[in-house]
Write an enzyme that holds these catalytic residues in place. Structure first.
Site, PDB file in Angstrom:
ATOM      1  N   ASN A  51       7.970  -5.615  -0.841  1.00 18.02           N
ATOM      2  CA  ASN A  51       7.905  -4.533   0.136  1.00 18.02           C
ATOM      3  C   ASN A  51       6.447  -4.472   0.575  1.00 18.02           C
ATOM      4  O   ASN A  51       5.616  -3.870  -0.114  1.00 18.02           O
ATOM      5  CB  ASN A  51       8.349  -3.202  -0.480  1.00 18.02           C
ATOM      6  CG  ASN A  51       8.343  -2.078   0.550  1.00 18.02           C
ATOM      7  OD1 ASN A  51       7.781  -2.228   1.633  1.00 18.02           O
ATOM      8  ND2 ASN A  51       8.958  -0.956   0.219  1.00 18.02           N
ATOM      9  N   ARG A  62       5.305  10.987  -2.414  1.00 13.94           N
ATOM     10  CA  ARG A  62       4.981  10.692  -1.022  1.00 13.94           C
ATOM     11  C   ARG A  62       6.225  10.836  -0.138  1.00 13.94           C
ATOM     12  O   ARG A  62       7.206  10.119  -0.352  1.00 13.94           O
ATOM     13  CB  ARG A  62       4.525   9.226  -0.995  1.00 13.94           C
ATOM     14  CG  ARG A  62       4.289   8.659   0.351  1.00 13.94           C
ATOM     15  CD  ARG A  62       4.155   7.140   0.280  1.00 13.94           C
ATOM     16  NE  ARG A  62       3.902   6.659   1.609  1.00 13.94           N
ATOM     17  CZ  ARG A  62       4.165   5.449   2.037  1.00 13.94           C
ATOM     18  NH1 ARG A  62       4.678   4.552   1.228  1.00 13.94           N
ATOM     19  NH2 ARG A  62       3.907   5.113   3.277  1.00 13.94           N
ATOM     20  N   ASP A  81       1.623 -15.656   6.501  1.00 15.53           N
ATOM     21  CA  ASP A  81       1.186 -17.038   6.233  1.00 15.53           C
ATOM     22  C   ASP A  81       1.303 -17.374   4.747  1.00 15.53           C
ATOM     23  O   ASP A  81       1.692 -18.490   4.386  1.00 15.53           O
ATOM     24  CB  ASP A  81      -0.264 -17.249   6.691  1.00 15.53           C
ATOM     25  CG  ASP A  81      -0.374 -17.373   8.207  1.00 15.53           C
ATOM     26  OD1 ASP A  81       0.673 -17.524   8.872  1.00 15.53           O
ATOM     27  OD2 ASP A  81      -1.508 -17.324   8.726  1.00 15.53           O
ATOM     28  N   PRO A 105       0.782  -1.230   0.000  1.00 18.55           N
ATOM     29  CA  PRO A 105       0.000   0.000   0.000  1.00 18.55           C
ATOM     30  C   PRO A 105       0.818   1.286   0.000  1.00 18.55           C
ATOM     31  O   PRO A 105       1.827   1.383   0.688  1.00 18.55           O
ATOM     32  CB  PRO A 105      -0.834  -0.101   1.279  1.00 18.55           C
ATOM     33  CG  PRO A 105      -0.183  -1.148   2.105  1.00 18.55           C
ATOM     34  CD  PRO A 105       0.476  -2.086   1.146  1.00 18.55           C
ATOM     35  N   ASN A 106       0.332   2.217  -0.790  1.00 20.66           N
ATOM     36  CA  ASN A 106       0.875   3.579  -0.914  1.00 20.66           C
ATOM     37  C   ASN A 106       2.192   3.668  -1.672  1.00 20.66           C
ATOM     38  O   ASN A 106       2.683   4.764  -1.925  1.00 20.66           O
ATOM     39  CB  ASN A 106       1.009   4.260   0.464  1.00 20.66           C
ATOM     40  CG  ASN A 106      -0.324   4.345   1.170  1.00 20.66           C
ATOM     41  OD1 ASN A 106      -1.272   4.843   0.590  1.00 20.66           O
ATOM     42  ND2 ASN A 106      -0.423   3.833   2.379  1.00 20.66           N
ATOM     43  N   ARG A 139      12.910   4.677  12.806  1.00 21.69           N
ATOM     44  CA  ARG A 139      11.719   5.524  12.671  1.00 21.69           C
ATOM     45  C   ARG A 139      10.802   5.332  13.886  1.00 21.69           C
ATOM     46  O   ARG A 139      11.277   5.061  14.976  1.00 21.69           O
ATOM     47  CB  ARG A 139      11.030   5.189  11.346  1.00 21.69           C
ATOM     48  CG  ARG A 139      11.940   5.481  10.138  1.00 21.69           C
ATOM     49  CD  ARG A 139      11.235   5.225   8.841  1.00 21.69           C
ATOM     50  NE  ARG A 139      10.044   6.066   8.712  1.00 21.69           N
ATOM     51  CZ  ARG A 139       9.078   5.843   7.812  1.00 21.69           C
ATOM     52  NH1 ARG A 139       9.172   4.805   6.980  1.00 21.69           N
ATOM     53  NH2 ARG A 139       8.042   6.640   7.747  1.00 21.69           N
ATOM     54  N   GLU A 142      12.512  -9.496   1.718  1.00 25.01           N
ATOM     55  CA  GLU A 142      11.732  -8.297   2.075  1.00 25.01           C
ATOM     56  C   GLU A 142      12.607  -7.048   1.935  1.00 25.01           C
ATOM     57  O   GLU A 142      13.762  -7.047   2.374  1.00 25.01           O
ATOM     58  CB  GLU A 142      11.209  -8.434   3.508  1.00 25.01           C
ATOM     59  CG  GLU A 142      10.358  -7.247   3.927  1.00 25.01           C
ATOM     60  CD  GLU A 142       9.535  -7.526   5.188  1.00 25.01           C
ATOM     61  OE1 GLU A 142       8.924  -8.615   5.298  1.00 25.01           O
ATOM     62  OE2 GLU A 142       9.516  -6.630   6.060  1.00 25.01           O
ATOM     63  N   HIS A 145      12.659  -2.719   2.398  1.00 19.71           N
ATOM     64  CA  HIS A 145      12.077  -1.445   2.822  1.00 19.71           C
ATOM     65  C   HIS A 145      12.973  -0.333   2.328  1.00 19.71           C
ATOM     66  O   HIS A 145      14.195  -0.396   2.510  1.00 19.71           O
ATOM     67  CB  HIS A 145      11.947  -1.363   4.351  1.00 19.71           C
ATOM     68  CG  HIS A 145      11.005  -2.390   4.888  1.00 19.71           C
ATOM     69  ND1 HIS A 145       9.640  -2.237   4.810  1.00 19.71           N
ATOM     70  CD2 HIS A 145      11.232  -3.595   5.441  1.00 19.71           C
ATOM     71  CE1 HIS A 145       9.065  -3.313   5.316  1.00 19.71           C
ATOM     72  NE2 HIS A 145      10.011  -4.151   5.700  1.00 19.71           N
ATOM     73  N   ALA A 155       3.120  -0.859   4.939  1.00 18.26           N
ATOM     74  CA  ALA A 155       2.560  -0.864   6.304  1.00 18.26           C
ATOM     75  C   ALA A 155       2.106  -2.262   6.734  1.00 18.26           C
ATOM     76  O   ALA A 155       2.122  -2.582   7.933  1.00 18.26           O
ATOM     77  CB  ALA A 155       1.414   0.129   6.395  1.00 18.26           C
ATOM     78  N   TYR A 172      11.237   8.508   1.406  1.00 12.54           N
ATOM     79  CA  TYR A 172      11.158   7.430   0.411  1.00 12.54           C
ATOM     80  C   TYR A 172      11.852   7.745  -0.915  1.00 12.54           C
ATOM     81  O   TYR A 172      11.911   6.886  -1.787  1.00 12.54           O
ATOM     82  CB  TYR A 172       9.686   7.073   0.157  1.00 12.54           C
ATOM     83  CG  TYR A 172       8.997   6.561   1.411  1.00 12.54           C
ATOM     84  CD1 TYR A 172       9.461   5.407   2.045  1.00 12.54           C
ATOM     85  CD2 TYR A 172       7.909   7.228   1.960  1.00 12.54           C
ATOM     86  CE1 TYR A 172       8.850   4.940   3.201  1.00 12.54           C
ATOM     87  CE2 TYR A 172       7.290   6.765   3.113  1.00 12.54           C
ATOM     88  CZ  TYR A 172       7.762   5.624   3.726  1.00 12.54           C
ATOM     89  OH  TYR A 172       7.163   5.156   4.861  1.00 12.54           O
TER      90      TYR A 172
HETATM   91  C1  DQA Z   1       8.116   1.011   4.007  1.00 13.93           C
HETATM   92  C2  DQA Z   1       8.155   1.264   5.527  1.00 13.93           C
HETATM   93  C3  DQA Z   1       6.766   1.089   6.136  1.00 13.93           C
HETATM   94  O1  DQA Z   1       6.813   1.321   7.530  1.00 13.93           O
HETATM   95  C4  DQA Z   1       5.789   2.053   5.514  1.00 13.93           C
HETATM   96  O2  DQA Z   1       4.485   1.827   6.022  1.00 13.93           O
HETATM   97  C5  DQA Z   1       5.804   2.043   4.042  1.00 13.93           C
HETATM   98  C6  DQA Z   1       7.065   1.870   3.324  1.00 13.93           C
HETATM   99  C7  DQA Z   1       9.475   1.327   3.354  1.00 13.93           C
HETATM  100  O3  DQA Z   1       9.649   0.925   2.208  1.00 13.93           O
HETATM  101  O4  DQA Z   1      10.326   1.979   3.954  1.00 13.93           O
HETATM  102  O5  DQA Z   1       4.783   2.274   3.398  1.00 13.93           O
HETATM  103  O6  DQA Z   1       7.839  -0.354   3.788  1.00 13.93           O
END
Ligand code: DQA
Length: 143
Positions: free
Chosen positions: A73, A17, A86, A9-10, A106, A97, A99, A76, A22
């Site tokens: 990624n 953003r 799961d 998401p996002n 943070r 994974e 980020h 949230a 980011y």
């Molecule tokens: C994120 C870190 C998460 O805490 C956040 O909610 C994101 C992006 C990152 O790529 O740093 O949306 O996954």
């Protein structure tokens, strides 16, 4: 090798953003650089972004026969989605994974990733370069 890159998401808003956290690259720009890196290494990258937890769960489940590895990624959802954890645990292909930000420096609620418990490893805080490092591991490091 076929690698699937999943963004949660996002992350469709990257570039607009919280650029200080980011970065200024859009998701399309990041994906283009991942694609190029994959091609240069005789691999193919495929992309999926969703703001919906269930869609990410379904995509992971469908991926096990189609791809050799996943870079995810979960955004949230990393911090609380047992459904995504799961789904990762239900497949046998390696999952890395990523980020963009360093979640450990943070807010406290970002420090814990429940989805990371299903992954081979985690890269955090290295911006968009983290995706390339994850890809490099799947292409070379996991052998
Ligand atoms: C994120 C870190 C998460 O805490 C956040 O909610 C994101 C992006 C990152 O790529 O740093 O949306 O996954």
């Amino acid at each position: 090798m076929k690698i699937l890159v999943i963004n949660g998401p996002n992350l469709n808003l990257l570039g607009k953003r919280e650029e200080n956290i980011y970065g200024s690259k859009t998701l399309a720009e990041i994906n283009a650089s991942i694609s190029e890196y994959a091609k240069n290494n005789n691999a193919e990258a495929y992309f999926f972004q969703s703001n919906i937890e269930g869609e990410i769960v379904s995509k992971i489940g469908e991926s096990r026969k189609e791809y050799d590895g996943i870079i995810i990624n979960p955004a949230a959802y990393s911090h609380y989605s047992i459904a995504i954890l799961d789904a990762i645990r239900a497949i046998s292909i390696p999952v890395i994974e990523v980020h963009l930000s360093n979640i450990y420096k943070r807010e406290d609620y970002r420090e814990k990733s429940v989805t990371a418990k299903g992954s081979v490893g985690v890269i955090a805080g290295l911006g968009h370069y983290g995706y390339i490092l994850a890809l490099d591991f799947l292409l070379k490091g996991s052998k």
